[in-house]
Design a protein around this motif. Structure first.
Motif, PDB file in Angstrom:
ATOM      1  N   VAL A 140       0.840  -1.193   0.000  1.00 13.88           N
ATOM      2  CA  VAL A 140       0.000   0.000   0.000  1.00 13.88           C
ATOM      3  C   VAL A 140       0.880   1.250   0.000  1.00 13.88           C
ATOM      4  CG1 VAL A 140      -1.611   1.337   1.422  1.00 13.88           C
ATOM      5  CG2 VAL A 140      -1.965  -1.108   1.097  1.00 13.88           C
ATOM      6  N   GLY A 141       0.511   2.185  -0.866  1.00 13.59           N
ATOM      7  CA  GLY A 141       1.181   3.478  -0.898  1.00 13.59           C
ATOM      8  C   GLY A 141       0.143   4.574  -0.728  1.00 13.59           C
ATOM      9  N   LEU A 142       0.613   5.805  -0.613  1.00  5.76           N
ATOM     10  CA  LEU A 142      -0.287   6.952  -0.506  1.00  5.76           C
ATOM     11  C   LEU A 142       0.053   7.913  -1.639  1.00  5.76           C
ATOM     12  CD1 LEU A 142      -0.025   7.521   3.367  1.00  5.76           C
ATOM     13  CD2 LEU A 142      -1.787   6.230   2.125  1.00  5.76           C
ATOM     14  N   SER A 143      -0.913   8.745  -2.000  1.00  6.38           N
ATOM     15  CA  SER A 143      -0.661   9.706  -3.065  1.00  6.38           C
ATOM     16  C   SER A 143      -1.240  11.063  -2.674  1.00  6.38           C
ATOM     17  CB  SER A 143      -1.300   9.232  -4.370  1.00  6.38           C
ATOM     18  OG  SER A 143      -1.113  10.190  -5.392  1.00  6.38           O
ATOM     19  N   GLY A 144      -0.383  12.072  -2.670  1.00  5.73           N
ATOM     20  CA  GLY A 144      -0.839  13.434  -2.396  1.00  5.73           C
ATOM     21  C   GLY A 144      -1.210  13.680  -0.952  1.00  5.73           C
ATOM     22  N   TYR A 145      -0.742  12.850  -0.011  1.00  6.59           N
ATOM     23  CA  TYR A 145      -1.033  13.051   1.417  1.00  6.59           C
ATOM     24  C   TYR A 145      -0.081  14.090   2.020  1.00  6.59           C
ATOM     25  CZ  TYR A 145      -4.312   9.175   2.223  1.00  6.59           C
ATOM     26  OH  TYR A 145      -5.423   8.355   2.237  1.00  6.59           O
ATOM     27  N   THR A 146      -0.610  14.880   2.965  1.00  3.13           N
ATOM     28  CA  THR A 146       0.247  15.777   3.739  1.00  3.13           C
ATOM     29  C   THR A 146       0.945  14.956   4.826  1.00  3.13           C
ATOM     30  OG1 THR A 146      -1.479  16.197   5.364  1.00  3.13           O
ATOM     31  CG2 THR A 146      -1.403  17.670   3.446  1.00  3.13           C
ATOM     32  N   ALA A 147       1.921  15.584   5.480  1.00  5.24           N
ATOM     33  CA  ALA A 147       2.629  14.892   6.566  1.00  5.24           C
ATOM     34  C   ALA A 147       1.635  14.444   7.648  1.00  5.24           C
ATOM     35  CB  ALA A 147       3.702  15.802   7.147  1.00  5.24           C
ATOM     36  N   GLN A 148       0.698  15.324   7.958  1.00  6.99           N
ATOM     37  CA  GLN A 148      -0.261  14.979   9.018  1.00  6.99           C
ATOM     38  C   GLN A 148      -1.143  13.792   8.605  1.00  6.99           C
ATOM     39  OE1 GLN A 148      -2.791  18.183  10.215  1.00  6.99           O
ATOM     40  NE2 GLN A 148      -3.442  17.135  12.057  1.00  6.99           N
ATOM     41  N   GLN A 149      -1.558  13.783   7.341  1.00  8.56           N
ATOM     42  CA  GLN A 149      -2.387  12.666   6.858  1.00  8.56           C
ATOM     43  C   GLN A 149      -1.584  11.354   6.832  1.00  8.56           C
ATOM     44  OE1 GLN A 149      -3.575  14.571   3.164  1.00  8.56           O
ATOM     45  NE2 GLN A 149      -5.692  14.728   3.855  1.00  8.56           N
ATOM     46  N   ILE A 150      -0.316  11.456   6.479  1.00  9.78           N
ATOM     47  CA  ILE A 150       0.530  10.246   6.471  1.00  9.78           C
ATOM     48  C   ILE A 150       0.621   9.692   7.888  1.00  9.78           C
ATOM     49  CG2 ILE A 150       2.860   9.342   6.068  1.00  9.78           C
ATOM     50  CD1 ILE A 150       3.209  11.643   3.994  1.00  9.78           C
ATOM     51  N   ASP A 151       0.833  10.598   8.829  1.00 11.76           N
ATOM     52  CA  ASP A 151       0.960  10.212  10.228  1.00 11.76           C
ATOM     53  C   ASP A 151      -0.321   9.511  10.711  1.00 11.76           C
ATOM     54  OD1 ASP A 151       2.601  10.196  12.426  1.00 11.76           O
ATOM     55  OD2 ASP A 151       1.677  11.976  13.302  1.00 11.76           O
ATOM     56  N   THR A 152      -1.454  10.114  10.391  1.00 17.92           N
ATOM     57  CA  THR A 152      -2.744   9.535  10.810  1.00 17.92           C
ATOM     58  C   THR A 152      -2.955   8.180  10.157  1.00 17.92           C
ATOM     59  OG1 THR A 152      -3.622  11.782  10.892  1.00 17.92           O
ATOM     60  CG2 THR A 152      -5.235  10.004  10.942  1.00 17.92           C
TER      61      THR A 152
END
Ligand SMILES: NC(=O)c1ccc[n+]([C@@H]2O[C@H](COP(=O)([O-])OP(=O)(O)OC[C@H]3O[C@@H](n4cnc5c(N)ncnc54)[C@H](OP(=O)(O)O)[C@@H]3O)[C@@H](O)[C@H]2O)c1
Length: 314
Positions: A140-152
């Motif tokens: 699983v990867g993320l796309s266009g997330y902010t640091a805070q969203q990545i953390d959550t």
């Protein structure tokens, strides 16, 4: 974990996209076949697409090309949450549709776009964990997330015993915001590989365009956000660095600068000649001094203008 040996990949937003990228007019399917074959011949095996590119046609084209090759590709696509996605089954349905368009039983990397409506970060973490448990996806990867969203997301996802493999995010010489907004530091601390979207600033860093000579079509408006008064001096510096490295061009210098940061660029490529140039990204390296010069030029808003004599006539 994202495979450490993958240093470079191909973006596919333009594959099939008529609205923004002029598919069918400036380039077509034959060009993409040639791009794909050339990349494979040159050892590139990472392709990143999205269910939203060209209304699924980018996935379809990549799926058809992949079905015709014996080469083991690393394919990433994206889950794009919609307001009408209310339940886990909506997530699963979107994943199955992507698998069908890509002609795959299982997806190597599923990247999740930022939350929308009821598709919260927590719900997407649950859905992604379920897809992993079912063997429909491998990572699983993320796309266009902010640091805070990545953390959550990381907090929610780690409860299932899983970790984030990669983050796709805009990064190029004209947009280095992830270096200062905490995103890059967080990714490094969580061992998340960063993948650079728009590594050529949608073409602005190739030297072909500026505010006087913008690109054609609807891309023009999006691209102009990358235009800065200091673009000219940056491009001339890049040109100079390219000449010092066996005649590389600005696009190649822009990609190599990203490669030097340990970030994986995925340039959008439309033609064979672009593929030939872009495929060389990880086969050379500019000097630390050259990296540092580009850092200095692009790290400040009021870019110092080097002495004219430092540059060859353009
Ligand atoms: N929300 C998202 O999911 C999202 C958003 C943005 C990007 N991305 C991903 O990131 C990838 C890369 O971003 P991008 O395609 O927007 O922009 P980009 O890679 O910064 O620029 C691509 C454009 O630059 C030109 N180009 C490429 N190689 C060249 C070369 N060697 N010499 C001269 N010109 C060259 C081509 O356009 P021309 O020939 O027309 O100049 C090409 O379409 C996308 O394909 C996509 O996979 C994802």
């Amino acid at each position: 974990m994202f495979p450490a040996e993958i240093k470079f990949g191909s973006g596919t937003w333009a594959w099939g996209d008529r609205l923004l990228w002029e598919y069918g007019r400036e380039y077509g399917r034959e060009d993409l076949n040639a791009v794909f074959q050339r990349y494979l011949n040159d050892g590139l095996r990472f392709f990143s697409t999205s269910s939203s590119f060209a209304e699924g046609d980018s996935e379809r084209i990549l799926g058809e090309l992949n079905a015709r090759t014996q080469v083991d590709l690393l394919i990433a696509t994206k889950y794009v949450p919609r307001l009408w996605h209310l339940r886990r089954s909506d997530f699963m349905e979107a994943l199955k549709q992507s698998l069908t368009r890509l002609q795959l039983q299982k997806l190597e990397i599923y990247e999740l776009c930022p939350p929308v409506g009821r598709m919260t970060i927590q719900r997407m973490a649950e859905c992604a964990a379920e897809a992993l448990d079912l063997g429909l996806i491998e990572q699983v990867g993320l796309s266009g997330y902010t640091a805070q969203q990545i953390d959550t997301f990381n907090e929610a996802f780690s409860r299932f015993g899983y970790s984030i493999a990669c983050l796709e995010t805009p990064y190029n010489l004209l947009d280095r915001s992830i270096e200062t907004d905490g995103t890059l530091a967080l990714c490094r601390s969580l061992n998340i590989t960063v993948i650079a979207q728009q590594p050529l600033a949608m073409g602005m860093l190739t030297g072909k365009y500026d505010s006087e000579a913008p690109s054609s079509g609807s891309r023009r408006q999006m691209m102009l956000r990358y235009h800065t008064p200091s673009l000219d001096i940056l491009l001339r510096t890049m040109n100079h660095i390219g000449l010092e490295n066996n005649g590389k061009n600005c696009a190649q210098v822009a990609l190599n600068w990203i490669y030097n940061k340990g970030i994986v660029p995925i340039p959008g490529t439309k033609t064979l000649s672009q593929a030939i140039e872009n495929a060389q990204t990880a086969s050379w390296s500019m000097s630390p001094e050259q990296v540092s010069l580009l850092d200095t030029l692009t790290g400040k808003t009021d870019v110092p203008v080097p002495d004219e004599a430092d540059f060859p006539a353009s």
